[in-house]
Design a protein around this motif. Structure first.
Motif, PDB file in Angstrom:
ATOM      1  N   PRO A 132      13.111  14.544 -24.165  1.00 15.36           N
ATOM      2  CA  PRO A 132      12.875  13.109 -24.117  1.00 15.36           C
ATOM      3  C   PRO A 132      14.072  12.345 -24.698  1.00 15.36           C
ATOM      4  CG  PRO A 132      10.978  14.245 -25.061  1.00 15.36           C
ATOM      5  CD  PRO A 132      12.108  15.236 -25.004  1.00 15.36           C
ATOM      6  N   PRO A 169      16.142   8.210 -24.051  1.00 19.63           N
ATOM      7  CA  PRO A 169      16.226   6.993 -23.227  1.00 19.63           C
ATOM      8  C   PRO A 169      17.222   7.160 -22.082  1.00 19.63           C
ATOM      9  CG  PRO A 169      16.488   6.465 -25.560  1.00 19.63           C
ATOM     10  CD  PRO A 169      16.511   7.962 -25.452  1.00 19.63           C
ATOM     11  N   GLY A 191      14.552  15.165 -30.095  1.00 18.51           N
ATOM     12  CA  GLY A 191      15.691  14.656 -30.846  1.00 18.51           C
ATOM     13  C   GLY A 191      15.255  13.572 -31.814  1.00 18.51           C
ATOM     14  N   TYR A 224      17.475  10.576 -34.692  1.00 15.97           N
ATOM     15  CA  TYR A 224      18.789   9.940 -34.924  1.00 15.97           C
ATOM     16  C   TYR A 224      19.416   9.526 -33.591  1.00 15.97           C
ATOM     17  CZ  TYR A 224      17.682  12.943 -38.910  1.00 15.97           C
ATOM     18  OH  TYR A 224      17.028  13.593 -39.907  1.00 15.97           O
ATOM     19  N   SER A 260      12.961  10.263 -19.500  1.00  9.65           N
ATOM     20  CA  SER A 260      12.717   8.994 -20.176  1.00  9.65           C
ATOM     21  C   SER A 260      11.340   8.485 -19.794  1.00  9.65           C
ATOM     22  CB  SER A 260      13.769   7.967 -19.757  1.00  9.65           C
ATOM     23  OG  SER A 260      13.359   6.661 -20.120  1.00  9.65           O
ATOM     24  N   LEU A 261      10.628   7.883 -20.743  1.00  6.87           N
ATOM     25  CA  LEU A 261       9.335   7.274 -20.440  1.00  6.87           C
ATOM     26  C   LEU A 261       9.436   5.773 -20.299  1.00  6.87           C
ATOM     27  CD1 LEU A 261       8.540  10.125 -21.645  1.00  6.87           C
ATOM     28  CD2 LEU A 261       6.304   9.083 -21.847  1.00  6.87           C
ATOM     29  N   GLY A 262      10.654   5.258 -20.236  1.00  6.41           N
ATOM     30  CA  GLY A 262      10.825   3.816 -20.094  1.00  6.41           C
ATOM     31  C   GLY A 262      12.062   3.370 -20.834  1.00  6.41           C
ATOM     32  N   TYR A 275      13.319   1.794 -23.390  1.00  7.31           N
ATOM     33  CA  TYR A 275      13.217   1.307 -24.760  1.00  7.31           C
ATOM     34  C   TYR A 275      13.580   2.481 -25.661  1.00  7.31           C
ATOM     35  CZ  TYR A 275       8.836   3.611 -23.788  1.00  7.31           C
ATOM     36  OH  TYR A 275       7.903   4.524 -23.364  1.00  7.31           O
ATOM     37  N   LEU A 321      12.830   4.739 -29.036  1.00 12.53           N
ATOM     38  CA  LEU A 321      11.941   5.159 -30.122  1.00 12.53           C
ATOM     39  C   LEU A 321      12.795   5.756 -31.235  1.00 12.53           C
ATOM     40  CD1 LEU A 321       9.297   6.953 -27.836  1.00 12.53           C
ATOM     41  CD2 LEU A 321       9.057   4.703 -28.906  1.00 12.53           C
ATOM     42  N   GLY A 363      12.464   8.877 -32.057  1.00  8.51           N
ATOM     43  CA  GLY A 363      12.623  10.289 -31.715  1.00  8.51           C
ATOM     44  C   GLY A 363      11.772  10.622 -30.512  1.00  8.51           C
TER      45      GLY A 363
HETATM   46  C1  JAH Z   1      15.025   8.164 -29.411  1.00  7.25           C
HETATM   47  C2  JAH Z   1      15.672  10.880 -29.488  1.00  7.25           C
HETATM   48  N1  JAH Z   1      11.872   6.703 -23.070  1.00  7.25           N
HETATM   49  C3  JAH Z   1      11.215   6.732 -24.330  1.00  7.25           C
HETATM   50  C4  JAH Z   1      12.077   7.387 -25.392  1.00  7.25           C
HETATM   51  C5  JAH Z   1      12.170   8.750 -25.484  1.00  7.25           C
HETATM   52  C6  JAH Z   1      12.958   9.322 -26.491  1.00  7.25           C
HETATM   53  C7  JAH Z   1      13.628   8.488 -27.377  1.00  7.25           C
HETATM   54  N2  JAH Z   1      13.525   7.162 -27.254  1.00  7.25           N
HETATM   55  C8  JAH Z   1      12.776   6.620 -26.294  1.00  7.25           C
HETATM   56  C9  JAH Z   1      14.514   9.029 -28.466  1.00  7.25           C
HETATM   57  C10 JAH Z   1      15.856   8.680 -30.409  1.00  7.25           C
HETATM   58  C11 JAH Z   1      16.187  10.029 -30.454  1.00  7.25           C
HETATM   59  C12 JAH Z   1      14.823  10.384 -28.497  1.00  7.25           C
END
Ligand code: JAH
Length: 265
Positions: A93, A95, A119, A121, A142-144, A146, A148, A150
């Protein structure tokens, strides 16, 4: 299906013990193993991160614990599946991944073994994914659009989307086919009792007993809702799959057919 998850926050995956997915696990339909990345560190401080090569903000996940964790996932999963040649699909996962879709959920539900690398950081050292790809298919998802903190929340979403498609997990398989995204349109609005609530009526046609009229009303409502909220889905629809009533409604909504596709006028 076997699922392995590697994370620095194993407790974050606790919801996989609950609800439908927890039930699937207890029924033996799903075998989930969550691995703490820190267990694969070798230094006193259990370090998983480092400063980015080339400079810049934030931290990057170091490759050594990831390499050892993925080696352990490979060995453990092969043991659990009783197949020394088995290989998982590794989902990462991020972005920057390809959009996760319902079609992808269906493909993944046909796999015997999925692994997830969470992941944190600024992400995982790229060499980890390159090295893993020499042994297993690696798919950044990716789920969208934005960010997150992690990948853990994304893993919960993917495991739920895939897990509910596994044979025997959802009680009524009919409820799997008639839902949003299965026919390229959003779902129609739904109602239940009471017939009047806070002065609002359930649409009369739904109580009429005219099955054909109910079907048409629902189709129109789905088309209206999709035009309003997700015009991108209408643009991807094959016009050949639309009937005369669909086309009449879409014309009212300002949509016409050009080269077999819908286009906003
Ligand atoms: C953020 C590792 N698409 C949603 C999503 C998936 C993973 C992450 N952010 C958003 C992400 C930081 C580190 C993954």
């Amino acid at each position: 299906m076997r699922v392995d998850v590697v994370t620095i926050f194993p407790d974050y995956l606790a919801p996989l013990d609950l609800s439908l997915i927890g039930k699937a696990r207890r029924a033996g339909l799903l075998d989930v193993a969550v691995h703490d990345l820190r267990e694969f560190t070798t230094d006193r401080h259990r370090t998983v991160d480092g400063t980015p090569a080339g400079g810049g903000a934030g931290m990057v996940m170091r490759p050594e614990p990831w390499g050892d964790a993925l080696d352990a996932v490979l060995a453990g999963g092969r043991q659990a599946l009783g197949d020394p040649g088995a290989v998982p699909r590794l989902l990462v996962p991020t972005p920057g991944g390809a959009p996760f879709t319902q079609a992808m959920a269906h493909e993944l539900a046909a796999e015997p073994w999925l692994a997830f690398a969470c992941g944190r950081y600024e992400g995982i050292d790229e060499r980890v994914l390159q090295d893993a790809a020499t042994r297993m298919p690696v798919q950044p998802v990716s789920l969208g659009d934005y960010v997150l903190n992690g990948g853990e929340v994304a893993v919960l979403a993917v495991v739920e989307a895939v897990g509910r498609l596994l044979p025997g997990v959802v009680g009524n398989p009919e409820s799997l086919v008639e839902e949003s995204h299965s026919d390229g349109l959003l779902e129609y609005p739904v109602y239940t009792r009471p017939a009047t609530w806070r002065g609002r009526e359930v649409p009369a046609v739904l109580a009429s007993g005219h099955h054909a009229q109910v079907t048409r009303w629902r189709r129109d409502a789905a088309l209206r809702r999709t035009a309003e909220r997700r015009p991108d889905l209408l643009e991807r629809l094959e016009a050949a799959g639309l009937d005369a009533a669909d086309l009449a409604l879409l014309d009212d909504l300002g949509w016409g057919v050009e080269h077999g596709r819908l286009r906003r006028r």
